[in-house]
Scaffold this motif. Sequence first.
Motif, PDB file in Angstrom:
ATOM      1  N   ALA A 197       0.836  -1.198   0.000  1.00 53.85           N
ATOM      2  CA  ALA A 197       0.000   0.000   0.000  1.00 53.85           C
ATOM      3  C   ALA A 197       0.865   1.240   0.000  1.00 53.85           C
ATOM      4  N   GLU A 198       0.366   2.270  -0.638  1.00 57.21           N
ATOM      5  CA  GLU A 198       0.918   3.597  -0.388  1.00 57.21           C
ATOM      6  C   GLU A 198       0.435   3.991   0.992  1.00 57.21           C
ATOM      7  N   SER A 199       1.355   4.450   1.861  1.00 61.55           N
ATOM      8  CA  SER A 199       0.965   4.571   3.271  1.00 61.55           C
ATOM      9  C   SER A 199       1.279   5.900   3.938  1.00 61.55           C
ATOM     10  N   HIS A 200       1.939   6.826   3.252  1.00 55.60           N
ATOM     11  CA  HIS A 200       2.341   8.057   3.949  1.00 55.60           C
ATOM     12  C   HIS A 200       1.278   9.133   3.754  1.00 55.60           C
ATOM     13  N   VAL A 201       0.666   9.575   4.852  1.00 48.18           N
ATOM     14  CA  VAL A 201      -0.445  10.522   4.787  1.00 48.18           C
ATOM     15  C   VAL A 201      -0.051  11.790   4.041  1.00 48.18           C
ATOM     16  N   ASP A 202       1.134  12.324   4.326  1.00 48.63           N
ATOM     17  CA  ASP A 202       1.561  13.557   3.663  1.00 48.63           C
ATOM     18  C   ASP A 202       1.557  13.402   2.148  1.00 48.63           C
ATOM     19  N   ARG A 203       2.052  12.286   1.660  1.00 50.17           N
ATOM     20  CA  ARG A 203       2.080  12.055   0.217  1.00 50.17           C
ATOM     21  C   ARG A 203       0.668  11.909  -0.348  1.00 50.17           C
ATOM     22  N   SER A 204      -0.253  11.352   0.433  1.00 49.93           N
ATOM     23  CA  SER A 204      -1.629  11.205  -0.061  1.00 49.93           C
ATOM     24  C   SER A 204      -2.315  12.554  -0.210  1.00 49.93           C
ATOM     25  N   THR A 237      -0.742  15.283  -1.100  1.00 55.89           N
ATOM     26  CA  THR A 237      -0.131  15.875  -2.297  1.00 55.89           C
ATOM     27  C   THR A 237      -0.626  15.198  -3.572  1.00 55.89           C
ATOM     28  N   ASP A 238      -0.775  13.867  -3.554  1.00 60.05           N
ATOM     29  CA  ASP A 238      -1.127  13.118  -4.767  1.00 60.05           C
ATOM     30  C   ASP A 238      -2.039  11.950  -4.412  1.00 60.05           C
ATOM     31  N   PRO A 239      -3.343  12.199  -4.254  1.00 57.82           N
ATOM     32  CA  PRO A 239      -4.258  11.119  -3.830  1.00 57.82           C
ATOM     33  C   PRO A 239      -4.420  10.007  -4.862  1.00 57.82           C
ATOM     34  N   GLU A 240      -4.267  10.304  -6.154  1.00 58.64           N
ATOM     35  CA  GLU A 240      -4.622   9.327  -7.184  1.00 58.64           C
ATOM     36  C   GLU A 240      -3.838   8.030  -7.079  1.00 58.64           C
ATOM     37  N   VAL A 241      -2.548   8.120  -6.802  1.00 55.54           N
ATOM     38  CA  VAL A 241      -1.728   6.907  -6.732  1.00 55.54           C
ATOM     39  C   VAL A 241      -2.174   6.022  -5.574  1.00 55.54           C
ATOM     40  N   PHE A 242      -2.741   6.630  -4.521  1.00 54.91           N
ATOM     41  CA  PHE A 242      -3.236   5.854  -3.379  1.00 54.91           C
ATOM     42  C   PHE A 242      -4.487   5.066  -3.762  1.00 54.91           C
ATOM     43  N   ILE A 243      -5.334   5.659  -4.590  1.00 55.23           N
ATOM     44  CA  ILE A 243      -6.536   4.957  -5.036  1.00 55.23           C
ATOM     45  C   ILE A 243      -6.149   3.782  -5.934  1.00 55.23           C
ATOM     46  N   ARG A 244      -5.214   3.992  -6.825  1.00 56.73           N
ATOM     47  CA  ARG A 244      -4.822   2.930  -7.749  1.00 56.73           C
ATOM     48  C   ARG A 244      -4.242   1.730  -7.003  1.00 56.73           C
ATOM     49  N   THR A 245      -3.270   1.995  -6.131  1.00 59.46           N
ATOM     50  CA  THR A 245      -2.608   0.892  -5.431  1.00 59.46           C
ATOM     51  C   THR A 245      -3.494   0.292  -4.348  1.00 59.46           C
ATOM     52  N   SER A 271      -8.282  11.374   5.783  1.00 58.86           N
ATOM     53  CA  SER A 271      -7.251  11.734   4.812  1.00 58.86           C
ATOM     54  C   SER A 271      -7.432  10.880   3.565  1.00 58.86           C
ATOM     55  N   PRO A 272      -6.900  11.312   2.421  1.00 59.87           N
ATOM     56  CA  PRO A 272      -6.969  10.456   1.234  1.00 59.87           C
ATOM     57  C   PRO A 272      -6.360   9.072   1.484  1.00 59.87           C
ATOM     58  N   TYR A 273      -5.282   9.012   2.261  1.00 66.04           N
ATOM     59  CA  TYR A 273      -4.688   7.709   2.594  1.00 66.04           C
ATOM     60  C   TYR A 273      -5.677   6.823   3.335  1.00 66.04           C
ATOM     61  N   SER A 274      -6.232   7.328   4.446  1.00 64.23           N
ATOM     62  CA  SER A 274      -7.127   6.490   5.249  1.00 64.23           C
ATOM     63  C   SER A 274      -8.417   6.177   4.492  1.00 64.23           C
ATOM     64  N   ALA A 275      -8.852   7.083   3.617  1.00 64.22           N
ATOM     65  CA  ALA A 275     -10.036   6.802   2.799  1.00 64.22           C
ATOM     66  C   ALA A 275      -9.759   5.662   1.824  1.00 64.22           C
ATOM     67  N   SER A 276      -8.553   5.620   1.275  1.00 67.01           N
ATOM     68  CA  SER A 276      -8.212   4.538   0.352  1.00 67.01           C
ATOM     69  C   SER A 276      -8.120   3.210   1.089  1.00 67.01           C
ATOM     70  N   LYS A 277      -7.605   3.220   2.308  1.00 65.97           N
ATOM     71  CA  LYS A 277      -7.537   1.989   3.098  1.00 65.97           C
ATOM     72  C   LYS A 277      -8.935   1.551   3.538  1.00 65.97           C
ATOM     73  N   ALA A 278      -9.780   2.496   3.923  1.00 72.96           N
ATOM     74  CA  ALA A 278     -11.145   2.148   4.295  1.00 72.96           C
ATOM     75  C   ALA A 278     -11.882   1.532   3.107  1.00 72.96           C
TER      76      ALA A 278
END
Length: 339
Positions: A86-93, A95-103, A153-160
């Motif tokens: 998983a992409e896991s760093h909140v700060d990066r999510s 800045t760039d949420p799309e890669v978190f959704i894909r992975t 966050s976009p990160y936690s939303a992608s994990k949820a």
Amino acid sequence: MPKKKVLVTGGAGFIGGNFVQYMIHKYPQYDIYNLDSLTYAGDLTKHREIETKKNYHFIKADIADREQIIPLFVQEKFDYVVHFAAESHVDRSITDPEVFIRTNVLGTQVLLDASKHIGVTKFVHVSTDEVYGELDFDPTTFFTEETPIQPNSPYSASKASSDLLVRAYHETYELPVNITRCSNNYGPYHFPEKLIPLTISRILNDQKVPVYGDGKNIRDWLHVIDHCTAIDLVMHEGINGEVYNVGGHNEQTNLEVVKTIIRALGKSDDLIEFVKDRLGHDKRYAIDPTKLEKLGWKPTYTFETGIDQTIQWYLDNKEWWEHIISGEYQSYFEKQYSI
């Protein structure tokens, strides 16, 4: 009798990497497959000591690439899938949420489809307490497995989102799954953009340590080896379809963590530099792991013993993290913290 095959996705990362090593040593009768796409946080040097073992196998692949993943599952017929990738760093999510959704979302769906296709014995999805949102500072409140999912966050939303997919595949297709939701991990091989390794590496170089806001945000810290033992137990004993929270009973403010490391290294609090708070920064996370403890798990590390061991590991392995914080990562750090 053929060996059981365990696929570990994200096995070149921090938690997945520690889990690969844990499984290689504990279960020589299993074949352990480490699948990783080797993004910026993926590092195979941590596996130098095990890469010659006959029960260790590395596969470079992208979990979101269906044309790679489905044939791989058909060929290898994995018994267990333990999904860390998983992409896991909140700060990066942010800045760039799309890669978190894909992975994190689409990649999880591909793995679920592949697992359903071959009929795995168990699919363990490694998630995070961040899907629950935030708690207030009342020390009597905790996340339980029944806490509603409210990611911030976009990160936690992608994990949820991936958690819900895993649940749906169990309910719809009867895929044997478990979801684990852990608190903040720390320990060896932690990528140095996260709080504890960032603080250690900056202090050792007599550099300022950035602390978001007032530093009063609270996290429950879990040593990565305790996390590995929890996943091992869930993989073998978890009741299909159940969620298990994994927490360390080690709540600390970010500022307390930084000051603990500063004291351990004999440095001054003058190295602390408060910076603009992160967008949507959750106040507090804290986990009630009672359900998992009833299954037979308990953490073995206190924060005091775990942080001392972790600091010593970074002192003994400077070559590893000094290589990582050079180059591209340094540019990211300067942009993120405006230092």
